[in-house]
Design an enzyme around this catalytic site. Structure first.
Site: not given
Ligand code: AMP
Ligand code: MG
Length: 457
Positions: A78, A234
């Site tokens: 999410g 995602d």
């Molecule tokens: P990403 O690989 O950056 O697309 O992130 C994968 C998932 O992890 C997504 O759902 C992001 O919203 C969540 N996410 C990544 N970094 C953070 C963070 N520092 N705090 C909260 N959620 C995160």
């Molecule tokens: Mg992402």
């Protein structure tokens, strides 16, 4: 309430943003600001980007999705650190780094300055290259400490896109057997973002469009040497926009097996894997939509991907070589050039930019016989403005890691942001000469050759 929020609580949750301390505006994208018809003062834009005040009195929401990460299904993800804060002119405004949400999974909901600068600049670079992308309207910094491998400062980028819906949104509901919600979401996307579709097989037509847009996006990545780095489902936009800039990279020395993400040990998302991964991801999307289309339709829709991708890639590559008519030998001519680039570790971007000025290559013996063939080939076509046409598709400026790093270091060490501004201007118009800024078109200097991009952000 804005359109996506109106879909209700199955799709998103209202949240409170958590503003950063002593936030300050680093940059705003004035063209985008004008296009959206905004009239906010900078002070107000800062406060909105920081989640201190609401946009048009709208309550922010975080959306829920799932996704295949490195090939494995994660049943619930999410907006863990992003949220939608409103809508203007048919575009959603989204903050990245404005605090935790119900989907943060124990992470802090923050984004560090370093990765925010990279996302901000790459959004402008992709837009400049005419590659479909989410855009970035504003970038703010702060004094809020954020813990990563080292202590860093929090920042926020305001992203803009007609919708931020991802393949993973559909996967979430499909995996839970919630076909009503799958249909609701599909109908929402069609109504708001594909309003011209009207046929009897509306879902087939829609998904054919999604496949086409995804193919065009990835063909453009391949032609301009962009590696996304984390092509999880995602991180795939239902509009075929490049989304979620993390450990991305532009090819420098041409290498088809380039891996920009240092955590990607298997090379799942290596440069030359991207077209295949695009199809794999689309296959996951269509599986998630199997309650709306049958197996035969699915097969036929997916079949169009490769054709679209090859058609677009070939067309872009022909333009990069300044070829306006088709010739049987072109495919080979193009591949020979790419093989030479790879064998001699030539800079992908600069080699194409120099191709319109053959004098540059005349100095290089390894290219002489190829250049002779190329000369012969282009002399078949009587075009007076070939160089001009080629310069309109072969960029002079790309976001090289070392350029981003220089801007990041200036921001972190000196609290100065002029390099961000300079790069923003160059990358937003990467085909222009920008006389006096040649050094920004240079290959990676020695000091930066060992730079690696951290996956943490
Ligand atoms: P990403 O690989 O950056 O697309 O992130 C994968 C998932 O992890 C997504 O759902 C992001 O919203 C969540 N996410 C990544 N970094 C953070 C963070 N520092 N705090 C909260 N959620 C995160
Ligand atoms: Mg992402």
């Amino acid at each position: 309430m804005f359109d996506f929020a109106k879909l209700g609580s199955d799709f998103s949750t209202p949240i409170s943003t958590q503003p950063l301390d002593q936030a300050f505006l680093i940059h705003k994208n004035i063209d985008l600001y004008n296009q959206l018809g905004l009239t906010l003062s900078d002070a107000k834009l800062l406060k909105i980007t920081n989640g201190e005040i609401k946009f048009n009195n709208t309550t922010p929401v975080a959306s829920i999705y799932a996704g295949h990460q490195f090939g494995y299904f994660n049943p619930q993800l999410g907006d863990g650190r992003s949220c939608l804060v409103g809508q203007i002119n048919n575009h959603e405004l989204s903050l990245k780094g404005a605090g935790s949400t119900p989907y943060s999974r124990h992470a802090d909901g923050r984004a560090v300055l370093r990765s925010s600068i990279r996302e901000y600049l790459c959004s402008a670079a992709m837009q400049g290259l005419n590659i479909a992308t989410t855009q970035a309207l504003s970038l703010i910094g702060s004094q809020t400490p954020v813990h990563r491998e080292q202590l860093e400062k929090g920042a926020i980028v305001m992203r803009v896109a007609p919708t931020h819906i991802r393949f993973g949104h559909f996967e979430l509901f499909a995996s839970r057997g919630q076909t009503v919600q799958v249909k609701q979401l599909a109908d929402f996307v069609i109504e708001h973002h594909f309003p011209d579709l009207k046929g009897a097989d509306i879902y087939v037509d829609w998904l054919t469009q999604v496949v086409k847009r995804t193919a065009v996006m990835i063909a453009s990545w391949q032609a301009q040497g962009f590696a996304h780095g984390v092509m999880n489902t995602d991180n795939m936009s239902i509009l075929g926009l490049t989304i979620d800039y993390g450990p991305f990279g532009f090819l420098e020395a041409y290498n088809t097996q380039f891996i920009c993400n240092h955590s990607d040990h298997e090379g799942r998302y290596a440069f030359d894997q991207q077209p295949g991964i695009g199809l794999w991801n689309l296959t996951r999307l269509l599986e998630a939509l199997s309650s709306l289309i049958n197996a035969k339709q699915t097969k036929n829709i997916l079949k169009t991907y490769e054709q679209e991708l090859i058609k677009t890639y070939s067309s872009l590559m022909r333009q990069k070589f300044g070829l306006t008519q088709k010739d049987e030998g072109d495919h080979q001519l193009i591949n020979q050039f790419l093989n030479l680039l790879q064998a001699h570790k030539k800079d992908y971007t600069n080699s194409f930019r120099n191709l319109s000025n053959l004098n540059e290559f005349a100095k290089d013996d390894s290219f002489s016989s190829w250049i002779e063939r190329y000369h012969k080939r282009i002399s078949q076509e009587d075009i007076s403005n070939r160089a001009e046409l080629m310069n309109a598709i072969n960029p002079k400026f790309i976001l090289r890691n070392y350029l981003a790093e220089e801007a990041i270091r200036q921001a972190q060490d000196q609290q100065k942001y002029s390099k961000i501004s300079t790069l923003f201007d160059l990358l937003s118009a990467p085909f222009d000469e920008h006389i006096g800024f040649e050094k920004y078109a240079q290959k990676t200097p020695k000091w930066a050759q060992g730079l690696s991009v951290s996956c943490s952000s």
